[in-house]
Design an enzyme around this catalytic site. Structure first.
Site, short mmCIF file in Angstrom:
data_model
loop_
_atom_site.label_atom_id
_atom_site.label_comp_id
_atom_site.label_asym_id
_atom_site.label_seq_id
_atom_site.Cartn_x
_atom_site.Cartn_y
_atom_site.Cartn_z
N ASP A 20 10.09 4.84 7.12
CA ASP A 20 10.25 5.37 5.78
C ASP A 20 10.92 6.74 5.88
OD1 ASP A 20 9.63 5.75 2.87
OD2 ASP A 20 8.18 4.15 3.28
N ASP A 45 13.14 6.72 0.46
CA ASP A 45 12.28 7.07 -0.67
C ASP A 45 13.06 7.74 -1.81
OD1 ASP A 45 9.39 7.33 -1.54
OD2 ASP A 45 9.94 9.44 -1.61
N GLU A 79 15.21 3.03 -2.24
CA GLU A 79 14.39 2.95 -3.45
C GLU A 79 15.17 3.63 -4.57
OE1 GLU A 79 9.86 3.94 -4.88
OE2 GLU A 79 11.01 5.50 -3.89
N HIS A 95 3.25 -0.80 -1.75
CA HIS A 95 2.11 0.12 -1.86
C HIS A 95 2.06 0.82 -3.22
CE1 HIS A 95 5.59 2.41 -0.87
NE2 HIS A 95 4.98 3.52 -1.20
N ASP A 96 3.08 0.63 -4.04
CA ASP A 96 3.10 1.25 -5.38
C ASP A 96 2.82 0.24 -6.49
OD1 ASP A 96 3.79 3.71 -4.28
OD2 ASP A 96 5.94 3.37 -4.52
#
Ligand code: NOJ
Ligand code: CA
Length: 577
Positions: free
Chosen positions: A103, A209, A266, A344-345
């Site tokens: 990440d 991210d 993202e 995870h979101d």
């Protein structure tokens, strides 16, 4: 028409498995997942039939936003392990012929990062320019933040710093100051510290991210939506700014392209197709693929306004979004789609889109697997999705929702109510958490029937274990059951490879179904194989509206599929036509 198989890069025919380190596997009994825990499960991951692993941040972090607030880019957090453990994971993946993706969180750092520690010391500190500092504004003699912008999860996007008497910008929580991308030297420092360091260690790419946030718009007030207060919803102000494309091209040129690495960007700001192609088209030279938010927010009220406000989703909209996304991998673009239902979101997809009751959970999970793994592009499976994990129990109190986004959402709702802002009622806010809070995905992975679901030898885990592991939702139980969600994932992943010409590289066509409660589409390969997929999203029987003549049923998510093309509640099917 382009044959999309030609010159396809490895990541186009791959499926990615996402790991959330704190909740995957705890090796030392402190109740927190860790790197040796991940290492011990690489054989399991390989056994699923996936091709790459993406690990959410494991870097040093005070965990104000669960690792997305990094205080040292080049060190794992001691709670997770050592650099030797990281290297063992890179090697462990490669030895098993899997790629490894980390990440990359470079819109902001933690306020504990050495750059910020320096930056806040004085206005003439060499690191001052690393962050976005602005003087206060005075309204009727009162000190106010420089603009009225609200941060993503609520509260002002500006934080006052006593030492130098200025505000700094943070699009997320207070402890996540935004980096100043406008400065070329800062960008170079980011590339060197956070990107090149890991590419040198041999990883295969990054999940990037909030990559639409690097360039901010002019520092002027956002439109007033809540006249009762100073702070206003302002996401549009720090997404997709005027220099974004320039920064992304530079970063691509100076880092990723030198290592031919994959980038999953993202991109919460990208909505239209042209906009997406601008970022992920091969000719655009920005990213390999975009993690878009259209489907992830299909059951949210406008993200602009309030982060976690839940609304029931509409299957017609779900289908439209899928179709638009699929176009990216179609014969007429140079882009590539990335598909996911969970991360995870996001709350658990069975609970959001299907039926998580004991009667229907298994078939629901299998049908969603069929959705995910028959679409073109690159799918991501999030840990636990492959065993059909479901949301936290409705009976759990508010205190179990520990994610900053959750409690800040509730706090914003309460503040609004107090100020008389028209918005969400308190019960509605709590229901929203029960439905779509990020916490649902963050509870420990369920490995077995043992205590703490086999995740930890400790009874005290950093997030409470979902008791559903006792009801058979765990790896060990599902391994034994031929008809489990887990074994269905394996079967579908193998099937996807066998039929890669149609499923991965084929052309998607949405088909008018007789019923609004189903999603039905075909996947056609360049050389002519056509598969037909029918998915029932409802609790009633529905008809599979096969095109033309009768097709040959290849797979069903039901253990007893009907012979007459009637779909059972939540059943999914694949036919050859
Ligand atoms: C997106 C991450 O996935 C999320 O978990 C985090 O809160 C924000 N970016 C901020 O880094
Ligand atoms: Ca541990």
């Amino acid at each position: 028409m382009t044959d999309r198989r030609i010159d396809a890069k490895w990541w186009k025919s791959s499926t990615i498995y996402q790991i959330y380190p704190s909740s995957f596997m705890d090796s030392n009994g402190d109740g927190i997942g860790d790197l040796p825990g991940i290492l011990s499960k690489l054989d399991y991951i390989k056994s699923l039939g996936v091709d790459a692993v993406w690990i959410s941040p494991f870097y040093k972090s005070p965990n104000k936003d669960q690792g997305y607030d990094i205080s040292d880019y080049q060190m794992p957090d001691p709670a997770y392990g050592s650099m030797a453990d990281v290297e063992a994971i890179i090697k462990g993946c490669h030895d098993r012929d899997m790629k490894i993706i980390f990440d990359l969180v470079i819109n902001h750092t933690s306020d504990q990062h050495k750059w910020f520690q320096e930056s806040r010391k004085s206005k003439d500190n060499p690191y001052r320019k690393y962050y976005i500092w602005k003087p206060a504004r005075y309204i009727d003699g009162e000190r106010r933040p420089p603009t009225n912008w609200e941060a993503t999860f609520g509260g002002s996007a500006w934080e006052w710093d006593e030492t130098t008497e200025e505000y700094y910008l943070h699009a997320f929580v207070v402890e996540q100051p935004d980096l100043n991308w406008e400065d070329a030297e800062v960008r170079q420092a980011i590339y060197k510290e956070a990107i090149l360091f890991w590419l040198e260690k041999g990883i295969d790419g990054f999940r990037v991210d909030v990559s639409s946030h690097y360039s901010k718009h002019e520092y002027v007030d956002a439109p007033i939506i809540k006249p009762e207060q100073y702070i206003q919803p302002a996401r549009a102000k720090y997404v997709d700014g005027p220099r974004l494309r320039e920064y992304l091209e530079e970063m691509q040129r100076e880092t990723f392209s030198k290592y031919d690495s994959v980038t999953l960007a993202e991109m919460s700001g990208t909505r239209t197709l042209e906009n997406k192609l601008d970022f992920v088209g091969e000719s655009s030279k920005r990213f390999s693929m975009a993690i878009s938010f259209d489907l992830a927010t299909v059951d949210h009220y406008g993200r602009e306004a309030t982060y976690l406000w839940w609304k029931p989703y509409d299957l017609q909209e779900f289908k439209k979004i899928t179709e638009a996304e699929q176009f990216l991998s179609g014969p007429n673009t140079d882009g590539w789609a990335l598909t996911y239902l969970e991360n995870h979101d996001q709350a658990r997809s069975i609970s959001r889109f299907m039926n998580d009751s004991p009667e229907y959970r298994t078939i629901s999970g299998k049908t969603l697997a069929m959705y995910l793994l028959t679409l073109s592009g690159t799918p991501i499976i999030y840990q636990g999705e492959e065993i059909g994990m479901i949301n936290m129990p409705k009976s759990w109190p508010e205190a179990e929702y520990i994610d900053a986004a959750s409690w800040m959402f509730i706090q914003t709702v309460r503040d609004d109510i107090q100020k008389g802002v028209k918005g969400i009622a308190e019960e509605e806010a709590f229901e929203s958490l029960q439905r779509i809070a990020r916490d649902h995905a963050r509870v420990p992975m369920q490995w077995s029937n043992d205590h703490s679901a086999g995740f930890s030898s400790s009874a005290k885990t950093w997030m409470r274990v979902n008791p559903s592991y006792k009801a058979g939702i765990n790896v060990a139980e599902e391994e034994k059951d031929e008809c489990s969600v887990l074994n269905f994932y394996r079967r579908m992943l193998a099937f996807r490879k066998e039929h890669s010409d149609s499923l991965i590289f084929g052309e998607y066509q949405n088909l008018e179904a007789e019923t609004e409660k189903t999603m039905q589409f075909s996947k056609k390969s360049f050389d002519g194989e056509t598969l037909f997929v029918a998915l029932n999203f409802s609790g009633e029987q529905q008809k599979a509206s096969l095109p033309d003549s009768k097709g040959e049923l290849l797979i069903s998510s039901s253990t007893h599929p009907d012979q007459e093309d009637i779909l059972q509640p939540y059943e999914g099917r694949i036919y050859r036509v």
